[in-house]
Design an enzyme around this catalytic site. Structure first.
Site, short mmCIF file in Angstrom:
data_model
loop_
_atom_site.label_atom_id
_atom_site.label_comp_id
_atom_site.label_asym_id
_atom_site.label_seq_id
_atom_site.Cartn_x
_atom_site.Cartn_y
_atom_site.Cartn_z
N ASP A 1 0.87 -1.18 0.00
CA ASP A 1 0.00 0.00 0.00
C ASP A 1 0.90 1.23 0.00
OD1 ASP A 1 -1.88 2.12 0.84
OD2 ASP A 1 -3.22 0.49 1.36
N SER B 1 -17.00 -2.89 -8.79
CA SER B 1 -18.02 -2.09 -8.12
C SER B 1 -19.34 -2.19 -8.87
CB SER B 1 -17.56 -0.62 -8.12
OG SER B 1 -18.62 0.23 -7.77
N THR C 1 -20.90 0.14 -9.61
CA THR C 1 -20.92 1.30 -10.52
C THR C 1 -20.87 0.85 -11.98
OG1 THR C 1 -20.01 3.51 -10.80
CG2 THR C 1 -18.41 1.77 -10.60
N TYR D 1 -13.91 7.30 -12.74
CA TYR D 1 -13.72 6.21 -11.78
C TYR D 1 -14.42 4.95 -12.28
CZ TYR D 1 -14.78 3.20 -7.81
OH TYR D 1 -14.95 2.10 -7.00
N LYS E 1 -13.05 0.98 -13.62
CA LYS E 1 -13.51 -0.36 -13.20
C LYS E 1 -13.92 -1.17 -14.44
CE LYS E 1 -12.94 -0.01 -8.75
NZ LYS E 1 -11.75 -0.64 -8.17
N TYR F 1 -18.78 -4.96 -5.65
CA TYR F 1 -19.31 -4.58 -4.33
C TYR F 1 -20.46 -3.60 -4.52
CZ TYR F 1 -14.37 -5.50 -3.10
OH TYR F 1 -13.11 -6.02 -2.97
N ARG G 1 -30.12 2.19 -1.80
CA ARG G 1 -28.85 1.50 -2.05
C ARG G 1 -28.79 0.21 -1.25
NH1 ARG G 1 -29.15 4.91 -5.24
NH2 ARG G 1 -27.61 6.45 -5.92
P1 NAD Z 1 -9.46 2.84 0.31
O1 NAD Z 1 -9.05 4.10 -0.36
O2 NAD Z 1 -9.74 2.86 1.76
O3 NAD Z 1 -8.35 1.71 0.04
C1 NAD Z 1 -7.58 1.68 -1.13
C2 NAD Z 1 -6.13 1.57 -0.69
O4 NAD Z 1 -5.30 1.52 -1.85
C3 NAD Z 1 -5.66 2.77 0.14
O5 NAD Z 1 -5.09 2.30 1.34
C4 NAD Z 1 -4.62 3.47 -0.73
O6 NAD Z 1 -3.59 4.03 0.03
C5 NAD Z 1 -4.15 2.33 -1.63
N1 NAD Z 1 -3.67 2.73 -2.95
C6 NAD Z 1 -4.28 3.50 -3.87
N2 NAD Z 1 -3.52 3.61 -4.97
C7 NAD Z 1 -2.40 2.88 -4.74
C8 NAD Z 1 -1.22 2.60 -5.50
N3 NAD Z 1 -1.02 3.12 -6.71
N4 NAD Z 1 -0.29 1.79 -4.96
C9 NAD Z 1 -0.46 1.26 -3.73
N5 NAD Z 1 -1.53 1.51 -2.96
C10 NAD Z 1 -2.49 2.30 -3.47
O7 NAD Z 1 -10.71 2.26 -0.49
P2 NAD Z 1 -11.67 1.05 -0.13
O8 NAD Z 1 -12.99 1.62 0.17
O9 NAD Z 1 -11.02 0.14 0.82
O10 NAD Z 1 -11.78 0.38 -1.57
C11 NAD Z 1 -10.95 -0.70 -1.95
C12 NAD Z 1 -11.28 -1.07 -3.39
O11 NAD Z 1 -12.66 -1.39 -3.49
C13 NAD Z 1 -11.02 0.06 -4.38
O12 NAD Z 1 -10.49 -0.50 -5.57
C14 NAD Z 1 -12.40 0.62 -4.64
O13 NAD Z 1 -12.51 1.22 -5.89
C15 NAD Z 1 -13.26 -0.62 -4.52
N6 NAD Z 1 -14.65 -0.32 -4.15
C16 NAD Z 1 -14.91 0.41 -3.03
C17 NAD Z 1 -16.21 0.73 -2.70
C18 NAD Z 1 -16.53 1.56 -1.48
O14 NAD Z 1 -17.63 2.08 -1.37
N7 NAD Z 1 -15.63 1.70 -0.52
C19 NAD Z 1 -17.27 0.29 -3.52
C20 NAD Z 1 -16.97 -0.48 -4.64
C21 NAD Z 1 -15.64 -0.77 -4.95
C1 UD1 Z 2 -21.24 6.47 -4.87
C2 UD1 Z 2 -20.66 6.64 -6.24
C3 UD1 Z 2 -20.37 5.25 -6.81
C4 UD1 Z 2 -19.43 4.48 -5.88
C5 UD1 Z 2 -20.07 4.41 -4.49
C6 UD1 Z 2 -19.20 3.75 -3.47
C7 UD1 Z 2 -21.58 8.74 -7.10
C8 UD1 Z 2 -22.49 9.35 -8.12
N1 UD1 Z 2 -21.58 7.38 -7.07
O1 UD1 Z 2 -22.37 5.69 -4.99
O2 UD1 Z 2 -19.80 5.34 -8.09
O3 UD1 Z 2 -19.23 3.17 -6.36
O4 UD1 Z 2 -20.34 5.76 -4.04
O5 UD1 Z 2 -18.05 4.50 -3.21
O6 UD1 Z 2 -20.87 9.42 -6.39
N2 UD1 Z 2 -26.63 10.83 -0.36
C9 UD1 Z 2 -27.26 11.88 0.25
N3 UD1 Z 2 -26.48 12.79 0.91
C10 UD1 Z 2 -25.12 12.69 1.00
C11 UD1 Z 2 -24.49 11.61 0.37
C12 UD1 Z 2 -25.26 10.69 -0.32
O7 UD1 Z 2 -28.48 11.99 0.20
O8 UD1 Z 2 -24.48 13.56 1.61
C13 UD1 Z 2 -27.46 9.80 -1.03
C14 UD1 Z 2 -27.11 9.60 -2.50
O9 UD1 Z 2 -27.87 10.45 -3.30
C15 UD1 Z 2 -27.50 8.11 -2.67
C16 UD1 Z 2 -27.21 7.49 -1.29
O10 UD1 Z 2 -27.19 8.58 -0.38
O11 UD1 Z 2 -28.87 7.98 -2.92
C17 UD1 Z 2 -25.87 6.77 -1.23
O12 UD1 Z 2 -24.84 7.66 -1.69
P1 UD1 Z 2 -23.29 7.24 -1.64
O13 UD1 Z 2 -22.96 6.75 -0.28
O14 UD1 Z 2 -22.50 8.37 -2.17
O15 UD1 Z 2 -23.19 5.97 -2.60
P2 UD1 Z 2 -23.65 5.79 -4.14
O16 UD1 Z 2 -24.44 6.92 -4.61
O17 UD1 Z 2 -24.28 4.45 -4.24
#
Ligand code: NAD
Ligand code: UD1
Length: 336
Positions: free
Chosen positions: A32, A125, A127, A149, A153, A177, A231
């Site tokens: 990381d 994701s 997404t 973003y 993916k 996810y 969601r």
């Molecule tokens: P996070 O930012 O907490 O964790 C990602 C980690 O990757 C961080 O610790 C960061 O320091 C490290 N990182 C980023 N770029 C790097 C690089 N070039 N080299 C080495 N380390 C690097 O995010 P998370 O929420 O734990 O998400 C993990 C994965 O899951 C991501 O790929 C994210 O896109 C995916 N994901 C997250 C969510 C969400 O809502 N959290 C939803 C769908 C998918």
């Molecule tokens: C967002 C991202 C999505 C990403 C996901 C997880 C956008 C458009 N989409 O999704 O690509 O994969 O996060 O990281 O950013 N909401 C409020 N008030 C707030 C924040 C959110 O009402 O301050 C609402 C949003 O409109 C949505 C729900 O809460 O209906 C969830 O929002 P959020 O947690 O940002 O997740 P996603 O929209 O699913």
């Protein structure tokens, strides 16, 4: 005992998966660059599990650094979490997002190929279901994106699928996810972003602590149960358990497969606010604000495949997610 390389293992989801890997007896090597994580998360993982994971502060953009990790350890499989994940930021800094997420993945695949490591589980994701599919989203639906973003993916899924097709001994699992929230019940690891959070749950948590004055509910005129966005929130510990099952599945096969990790149930913004206010013990102020550009009304998973292929069903409720988030935030504030 298998050795697993966890890229992004100091991050939110990766750290919870590291805990479960160590508890299950795997050896864990974390790479990381700490661009979105703190070094002491590694010690907290050790505190929870009693085992210190190996940690490299390595950037995936540094191919030689990755090669050195594969030379130093006989890596059996890779869980690839490392990446940048903020939608709004990706629109402002698309070059950084494409470079980090795509080049990082290409470097990882290069180092894996050179080392003869053939098993990879990737953090995709929901997404990638874009804005045009009907809920619930199932794995056969066409993919698309609405921001850089999301495109990283979609493209990473394509790259991984093509490479697995060309390399018959390779096993790739794409995990999509839904909305990971919550924290480890110990209160040692969780999600606590700096500044103003983009996502709902961390925003609500900061209103609960008084750091932010009021929740903005982005739209109450969607075609949903109460007009607010719906969601599929999944507890990060359930998500981590899904990874354990996914990893064993990936070790037992070759080719590419795609699996949703969600609960299959949607909750509205207002339902989440209400659940969190019960967890923290006081009402949370909110106002109705305009819709957020790019948002869809509803998003939840078809979980049939996760159940059939992995035997995975999420067990923790929205109340559990809010309780554990709140517990983590309170512990975190005590430590600061
Ligand atoms: P996070 O930012 O907490 O964790 C990602 C980690 O990757 C961080 O610790 C960061 O320091 C490290 N990182 C980023 N770029 C790097 C690089 N070039 N080299 C080495 N380390 C690097 O995010 P998370 O929420 O734990 O998400 C993990 C994965 O899951 C991501 O790929 C994210 O896109 C995916 N994901 C997250 C969510 C969400 O809502 N959290 C939803 C769908 C998918
Ligand atoms: C967002 C991202 C999505 C990403 C996901 C997880 C956008 C458009 N989409 O999704 O690509 O994969 O996060 O990281 O950013 N909401 C409020 N008030 C707030 C924040 C959110 O009402 O301050 C609402 C949003 O409109 C949505 C729900 O809460 O209906 C969830 O929002 P959020 O947690 O940002 O997740 P996603 O929209 O699913």
């Amino acid at each position: 005992m298998k050795t697993i390389l966890v890229t992004g293992g100091a991050g939110y989801i990766g750290s919870h998966v590291c805990v479960q890997l160590l508890e299950a007896g795997y050896s864990v090597v974390i790479a990381d660059n700490l661009c979105n994580a703190q070094r002491d998360v590694v010690d907290r993982i050790a505190r929870i599990t009693g085992t210190q994971p190996v940690f490299y502060q390595t950037d995936l953009l540094d191919l030689d650094g990755l090669r050195a990790i594969f030379r130093a350890h006989a890596i059996d499989g890779v869980l690839h979490f490392a990446g940048l994940k903020a939608v709004g930021e990706s629109t402002e800094q698309p070059l950084r997002y494409y470079s980090n997420n795509l080049t990082g993945t290409l470097h990882l695949l290069t180092a894996m190929q050179e080392a003869g490591c053939t098993t990879l589980v990737f953090s995709s994701s929901a997404t990638v279901y874009g804005a045009d599919n009907p809920v619930p989203f199932d794995e056969r639906m066409p993919t698309s994106a609405t921001n850089p973003y999301g495109y990283t993916k979609v493209v990473q899924e394509r790259i991984l699928t093509d490479i697995a097709a060309a390399q018959p001994d390779m096993s790739v699992l794409l995990l999509r996810y839904f909305n990971p929230v919550g924290a480890h019940p110990s209160g040692w690891i969780g999600e606590d972003p700096n500044g103003i959070p983009n996502n709902l749950m961390p925003y609500v948590a900061k209103v609960a602590t008084g750091e932010l004055p009021c929740i903005n509910v982005f739209g109450n005129d969607y075609d949903t149960v109460d007009g607010t966005g719906v969601r599929d929130y999944i507890h990060v510990c359930d998500l981590a358990r899904g990874h354990m099952l996914a990893l064993e599945y990936a070790f037992g096969r070759t080719g590419t497969d795609i699996i949703n990790l969600g609960t299959g149930r949607g909750s509205s913004v207002l339902e989440l606010i209400y659940a969190f206010s019960k967890a923290c013990g006081h009402p949370l102020p909110y106002v109705i604000a305009p819709r957020r550009p790019g948002d869809i009304a509803s998003c939840w998973a078809d979980t049939t495949k996760a159940k059939e292929v992995l035997g995975f069903t999420a067990q923790l409720t929205l109340a559990d997610m809010c309780r554990d988030s709140w517990h983590f935030i309170c512990r975190q504030r005590e430590r600061e």
